[in-house]
Design a protein around this motif. Structure first.
Motif, mmCIF file in Angstrom:
data_model
loop_
_atom_site.group_PDB
_atom_site.id
_atom_site.type_symbol
_atom_site.label_atom_id
_atom_site.label_comp_id
_atom_site.label_asym_id
_atom_site.label_seq_id
_atom_site.Cartn_x
_atom_site.Cartn_y
_atom_site.Cartn_z
ATOM 1 N N LEU A 1 32.080 60.799 56.471
ATOM 2 C CA LEU A 1 31.919 59.355 56.663
ATOM 3 C C LEU A 1 33.282 58.721 56.875
ATOM 4 N N PHE A 2 33.457 58.057 58.035
ATOM 5 C CA PHE A 2 34.721 57.420 58.374
ATOM 6 C C PHE A 2 34.483 55.927 58.607
ATOM 7 N N VAL A 3 35.448 55.119 58.156
ATOM 8 C CA VAL A 3 35.312 53.664 58.229
ATOM 9 C C VAL A 3 36.595 53.078 58.810
ATOM 10 N N ARG A 4 36.447 52.134 59.744
ATOM 11 C CA ARG A 4 37.603 51.440 60.278
ATOM 12 C C ARG A 4 37.140 50.109 60.865
ATOM 13 N N PRO A 5 38.026 49.096 60.907
ATOM 14 C CA PRO A 5 37.657 47.817 61.529
ATOM 15 C C PRO A 5 37.473 47.977 63.026
ATOM 16 N N PHE A 6 36.745 47.024 63.618
ATOM 17 C CA PHE A 6 36.511 47.098 65.058
ATOM 18 C C PHE A 6 37.829 46.910 65.810
ATOM 19 N N VAL A 7 38.040 47.756 66.783
ATOM 20 C CA VAL A 7 39.278 47.740 67.557
ATOM 21 C C VAL A 7 39.078 46.858 68.783
#
Length: 705
Positions: free
Chosen positions: A42-48
């Motif tokens: 599971l990977f999480v990052r803000p929208f680019v």
């Protein structure tokens, strides 16, 4: 599968990801409360927002399926930026023909009264359909009821809980009789799993209808039960928006319907909200919360309090010698201009100018004297100049700090992303290295399999075949049958230790007619219809176009009912076929040396070799056998051989010792069947007795030498 969840992702929880995508690598891109968990993929990052960086992410992860959560899933939520974000995602999917895309939007298109949002949602759906037609990608549009979450700050339910905690009252913008349409994330997870598990390439628009028939009066009543002192009010004039009738496509195609009502979950959600926001806080925390919520009022109160304080100090200490050289009014202007910026600096200058005018009037100077005498303007000019300069410096420093923070956050995000990519590259490198060196379908593994199957004794080949198949296919339920097409039977040669006794010793080929045509054509047969008394897989070994052996897999897991597994099984069966035919050709070439001339009686050394192999198979629980000593004193050796050929099976073996004693080895025979065999041989004139099973092969045939 590699899955991307993007858009209005604040509703996504770890539980939703685990239930909807149990075997996928999942990236959540957007505003969310969940955290990255590399162990669970599971990977999480803000929208680019940068399209080049977004393209790099798509290229790195090579997503196979995407769910876009629309902003219209939030009741009374913000909808700005939806079209641009959706366009960027669809644009990056244009070259991937096998991409699975789901656009999950709100229920506005299902209302029987058109609204502004209805038109906007229609445009978003048209955008998805046009991209699907233009770039030949599959997009399924799902019109869902609104989602709800107690932890997502932009959600309608979270806003309701905040207002209840702060003011103990709530006003709904809807009439109390208006129906409400909400769906649980747990129900949505189940639906997403079923849709992707039964994916087809058809473009669809699926409508999730309301199944609970609740109105806002029901919601207000439930909230009143949770908070007895709560005051609930409703708008008197609101447009009634009713959902269109359920077309029941989802119910029939996927066997799904919503099961969890928002009213059922409401008490638990409110309890979680209170725990998460620490509602039972101390007085100091409450004071901090009030101050942070009413910053403008607090600053105005500070301004007034300090102005009064400085006026008192100026009145008390203004006549003292040590304060003659200090202008307290100027200090007040500098203080608020430097602390709160240019607006407060100018306001402080205005306040202190009025205070100075009042002081001049107290001393007997009227305001018009001040106005007409330019020298009196100097302190006023300084107040405004100092207030503006201090405020400007404060504002500039604040902007610089904010810019540096944003730049630092951006650099940190890029660094974390780069480090994450580096770590994943290292992991992929190690993984691919292991796959190349030890994968069950790598060239190195295939070479190792070929080397193991390079034996000339068919019985030894059976042992190696079972070992290789169990190791490569990760299955422990194999069975090998040799076939006799003349009598239509197959005889069990060996089977995996785990299923010993589950395979019948003999099978009638006519009972497997559903599989024989496929096997005759050289294909692997899979029991996809789960026919009773059939194994899950069957593969044939052919000699000169005729089946001579069957390789069976009795049981298979869900993961093994795949095209990849079937093809791998077919490749291994082909390797076994090549090795077996080579072994049979060799056996046929040396057949004249193995048997006593004119009979099917094995010579001593060859019988001992066959007996040792069979004994090894029994020790490894791959086969069973019974060894008998045959008395034939009243007949010749050839006559005994003729009787054995007619009374036992073709895969049974008999041989002679150096002292001319005849031994019979009954392959895949147990003690229960032995009395019938002994009786049949005795009736034919052969008296047999069982040899001690604990003896090794060499001792058995040589015990009477």
């Amino acid at each position: 599968m590699r899955t991307l969840l993007v858009g209005n992702t604040g509703y996504i929880t770890n539980k939703f990801v685990e239930e909807a995508f149990p075997e996928s690598l999942v990236m959540v891109m957007g505003d969310t409360n969940i955290r990255k968990n590399r162990k669970k993929n599971l990977f999480v990052r803000p929208f680019v927002k940068n399209e080049k960086e977004l393209e790099d992410i798509f290229s790195t992860y090579d997503f196979e399926q995407i769910i876009y959560f629309s902003n219209y899933l939030t009741f009374h939520g913000e909808t700005r930026g939806e079209a641009e974000m959706l366009r960027k995602i669809l644009q990056l999917c244009r070259e991937k023909r096998n991409m699975r895309i789901v656009y999950l939007t709100g229920p506005e298109r299902l209302y029987d009264v058109p609204t502004g949002k209805t038109l906007l949602v229609s445009e978003m759906e048209n955008l998805c359909r046009e991209y699907a037609k233009l770039y030949k990608i599959t997009v399924k549009i799902i019109r869902s009821p609104y989602l709800y979450s107690e932890q997502y700050e932009k959600d309608f339910l979270n806003t309701v809980f905040r207002e209840i905690s702060a003011e103990q009252k709530i006003t709904f913008q809807e009439d109390e009789s208006q129906r409400m349409f909400f769906m649980s994330m747990q129900d949505l997870a189940e639906l997403m799993y079923k849709i992707f598990d039964n994916w087809d390439e058809d473009e669809e628009i699926l409508n999730i209808a309301d199944g609970f028939d609740h109105c806002f009066k029901d919601l207000g009543g439930k909230l009143t039960e949770l908070c007895p002192h709560l005051k609930v009010s409703y708008a008197r004039y609101s447009i009634m928006e009713n959902m269109l009738k359920d077309d029941k496509i989802i119910r029939y195609k996927y066997g799904w319907f919503p099961k969890i009502s928002i009213l059922e979950e409401l008490p638990e959600l409110y309890e979680h909200y209170q725990e998460r926001n620490n509602i039972k806080e101390g007085r100091l925390d409450s004071l901090k919360h009030i101050i942070s919520k009413h910053k403008a009022a607090v600053r105005a109160a500070e301004f007034a309090a300090f102005f009064i304080l400085f006026e008192l100090l100026n009145g008390i200490a203004g006549n003292q010698a040590q304060f003659k050289m200090i202008d307290l009014r100027l200090i007040f202007v500098v203080l608020f201009g430097s602390t709160y910026g240019i607006n407060y600096g100018i306001a402080a200058a205005v306040a202190e100018s009025l205070s100075l005018i009042r002081a001049f009037e107290t001393e007997g100077s009227s305001w018009y004297v001040l106005f007409y005498e330019p020298s009196n303007w100097i302190p006023f000019i300084f107040y405004f100049a100092v207030g503006a300069i201090c405020g400007y410096i404060r504002m500039k420093n604040k902007d610089n700090v904010q810019f540096i923070k944003e730049e630092n956050n951006l650099l940190q995000e890029k660094f974390l992303f780069t480090r994450e990519m580096y770590q994943e590259t290292i992991e992929d490198k190690n993984l691919y290295k292991k796959q190349i060196l030890g994968s069950k379908d790598s060239f190195g593994k295939i070479f190792d399999i070929t080397r193991k199957l390079d034996v000339i004794q068919p019985q030894e080949l059976y042992i190696e075949t079972i070992r290789v198949l169990e190791d490569v296919l990760e299955n422990k339920t194999f069975g090998l049958y040799t076939l006799n097409r003349e009598n239509g039977y197959g005889r069990l040669e060996t089977a995996s230790a785990q299923v010993q006794g589950n395979y019948p010793n003999s099978i009638k080929l006519s009972e497997y007619s559903a599989a024989m045509e496929e096997l005759e054509n050289g294909n692997v047969w899979a029991n996809r219809e789960f026919l009773e008394n059939y194994p899950m897989y069957m593969a044939g070994v052919r000699k000169n176009g005729e089946l001579v052996m069957l390789i069976c897999i009795q049981q298979a897991s869900r993961e093994q009912m795949s095209l990849y597994f079937l093809n791998l099984f077919k490749i291994l069966s082909g390797l076994v076929e090549t090795s077996l035919l080579r072994a049979l050709e060799y056996q046929k070439a040396v057949e004249y040396r193995q048997y006593v001339k004119g009979t099917h009686i094995l010579k001593t050394e060859y019988f001992e070799e066959r007996l040792k192999v069979q004994h090894d198979m029994r020790e490894q629980k791959l086969a069973s056998y019974v060894l008998l000593k045959v008395e034939y004193s009243e007949m010749s050796l050839k006559e005994a051989d003729e009787i054995l050929r007619s009374k036992v099976r073709e895969n049974d073996v008999w041989g002679i010792s150096e002292s001319k004693e005849l031994y019979l080895m009954l392959v895949q025979t147990d003690k229960e069947a032995l009395p019938n065999i002994l009786a049949r041989l005795k009736q034919a004139g052969l008296v047999c007795r069982q040899i001690d099973e604990e003896l090794t092969g060499n001792n058995r045939t040589g015990e009477n030498k």
